[in-house]
Design an enzyme around this catalytic site. Structure first.
Site, PDB file in Angstrom:
ATOM      1  N   THR A 105       0.830  -1.206   0.000  1.00 19.68           N
ATOM      2  CA  THR A 105       0.000   0.000   0.000  1.00 19.68           C
ATOM      3  C   THR A 105       0.865   1.257   0.000  1.00 19.68           C
ATOM      4  O   THR A 105       1.967   1.243   0.532  1.00 19.68           O
ATOM      5  CB  THR A 105      -0.875  -0.044   1.272  1.00 19.68           C
ATOM      6  OG1 THR A 105      -1.799  -1.104   1.127  1.00 19.68           O
ATOM      7  CG2 THR A 105      -1.615   1.246   1.530  1.00 19.68           C
ATOM      8  N   VAL A 154     -12.946  -5.464   2.021  1.00 13.97           N
ATOM      9  CA  VAL A 154     -12.389  -4.120   2.078  1.00 13.97           C
ATOM     10  C   VAL A 154     -11.515  -4.051   3.327  1.00 13.97           C
ATOM     11  O   VAL A 154     -11.927  -4.492   4.401  1.00 13.97           O
ATOM     12  CB  VAL A 154     -13.516  -3.059   2.137  1.00 13.97           C
ATOM     13  CG1 VAL A 154     -12.945  -1.675   2.407  1.00 13.97           C
ATOM     14  CG2 VAL A 154     -14.303  -3.045   0.829  1.00 13.97           C
ATOM     15  N   GLY A 214      -0.544  -2.536   6.333  1.00 18.32           N
ATOM     16  CA  GLY A 214      -0.400  -3.775   7.100  1.00 18.32           C
ATOM     17  C   GLY A 214      -1.635  -4.630   6.970  1.00 18.32           C
ATOM     18  O   GLY A 214      -2.463  -4.409   6.063  1.00 18.32           O
TER      19      GLY A 214
HETATM   20  N1  ASP Z   1      -3.690  -2.434   4.700  1.00 20.53           N
HETATM   21  C1  ASP Z   1      -3.986  -2.951   3.400  1.00 20.53           C
HETATM   22  C2  ASP Z   1      -5.233  -3.792   3.478  1.00 20.53           C
HETATM   23  O1  ASP Z   1      -5.408  -4.493   4.448  1.00 20.53           O
HETATM   24  C3  ASP Z   1      -2.878  -3.778   2.831  1.00 20.53           C
HETATM   25  C4  ASP Z   1      -1.540  -3.093   2.755  1.00 20.53           C
HETATM   26  O2  ASP Z   1      -1.198  -2.293   3.612  1.00 20.53           O
HETATM   27  O3  ASP Z   1      -0.798  -3.393   1.798  1.00 20.53           O
HETATM   28  O4  ASP Z   1      -5.988  -3.801   2.546  1.00 20.53           O
END
Ligand code: ASP
Length: 357
Positions: A221, A250, A273
């Site tokens: 992300t 989501v 995360g």
């Molecule tokens: N936090 C994001 C999610 O759970 C994933 C990420 O941080 O890459 O969708």
């Protein structure tokens, strides 16, 4: 020792004591989150911090070329954001444009390069929050908007809602004149390979516990938080979510208070995360709340939330944050986080845990 010697000895000890305490009192407050940026209470001109995801990022798994590509992309993103702030632009513009750039770089799990869902397409989430007004916008599960962060900002600016999802969000974004693309625009071979690996793992071990349904522990992300020269803080986050996600899942990234939060009275935060944990622990808001209610500095608040509360819960990931004085935190409980920040006279780009923070 006679009486006069004793007198001189005690006077000498007294001055030595004063000298030593004078030296030690110049020390800055402890560096609780492992960051080099000491807590200050003098406002600085501007500050901008970014992340490109946290996770099991280890030197030994990275080629020198890949390592260089990530650093160069992070550095370019900082330049885009800093130039906007330096020329008197707003934190909102700096955050949107910096994230737009990261959404276009296939290395990160946002926009082009987003991870795949279980049925092999892409569903993107993003959110945006203005710390001056506490206005916010978010989109969830969108499939054809090139820059999800711009859609989130548009929801904040031009709708009476905070979060739009799916086809409705796409219709709204199109009505706002945002760029659309086909879903295959987001494809990349390495994310497809990651999906196949995760599916194979899932097949092998159907009894995976709920907390390990996402064995791919690399979160890509992207996020940005900026403090502009007007004293306003803005935060934004954009993601493809988690590899192999199902049923319209989501995560935290589009949820205000979980993946993103900004409040001029304290700080702005963007997270990355395992989203389910970040939602349940209201991570971004929790950093603000610690500062607002217990008056602790930013680095102490992020340390408590990421390295204590999340670790105890089993939630892996990290966050970036800027407080109203321009202090930066880049706090994570994983082996690495793609990250960087810029402020007057200072620029840092790092990946692994043992690098400058
Ligand atoms: N936090 C994001 C999610 O759970 C994933 C990420 O941080 O890459 O969708």
């Amino acid at each position: 020792m006679n009486r006069s010697n004793l007198y001189y000895f005690s006077q000498l000890s007294f001055f030595i004591l004063i000298f030593i305490s004078g030296c030690t009192s110049k020390e800055v407050s402890p560096n609780i989150s492992g960051k080099s940026d000491a807590s200050i209470e003098e406002p600085i001109q501007y500050a901008l911090v970014i992340h490109g995801g946290a996770g099991t990022l280890k030197r030994e798994d990275m080629t020198p070329d890949k390592d260089a590509q990530y650093r160069s992309a992070l550095d370019s993103a900082l330049t885009i954001g800093e130039n906007i702030l330096l020329s008197g632009g707003t934190a909102a513009d700096a955050v949107e444009k910096t994230i737009n750039y990261l959404e276009d770089v296939p290395l990160f799990n946002a926009g082009k390069g987003a991870v795949y869902t279980a049925d092999e397409h892409h569903e993107l989430d993003a959110s945006f929050m203005d710390g001056a007004t506490l206005e916010a916008g978010a989109v969830g599960g969108i499939t054809n908007i090139k820059h999800p962060i711009s859609a989130a900002r548009a929801v904040m600016l031009y709708s009476e809602h905070v979060m739009l999802t799916g086809q409705g969000a796409e219709q709204f974004a199109q009505e706002q004149g945002l760029d659309t693309v086909s879903n295959t625009y987001f494809d990349t071979p390495f994310r497809y390979e990651a999906l196949q690996k995760v599916k194979a793992l899932e097949k092998e071990n159907l009894s995976l516990s709920r907390s390990s349904v996402y064995p791919d522990k690399k979160f890509g992300t992207v996020g940005c938080v900026a403090l502009d020269t007007y004293g306003n803080i803005v935060a934004g986050t954009s993601t493809g979510g988690m590899t192999n996600k199902k049923y319209g899942r989501v995560g935290d990234s589009p949820i205000i208070g979980a993946g993103t939060y900004a409040n001029n009275s304290t700080c702005g935060v963007s997270c990355t995360g395992h989203g389910e944990f970040f939602i349940r622990y209201a991570v971004a808001y929790d950093v603000h709340a610690h500062m607002a209610y217990t008056n602790i500095p930013l680095n102490e608040a992020t340390h408590k939330v990421v390295n204590q509360k999340l670790v105890e819960a089993g939630g892996s990931g990290g966050l970036i944050a800027v407080d109203k004085f321009g202090n930066i935190a880049m706090t994570f409980n994983t082996p690495g986080m793609y990250r960087g920040y810029v402020k007057p006279g200072k620029r840092v780009v790092s990946i692994y845990k043992d690098e400058p923070n």
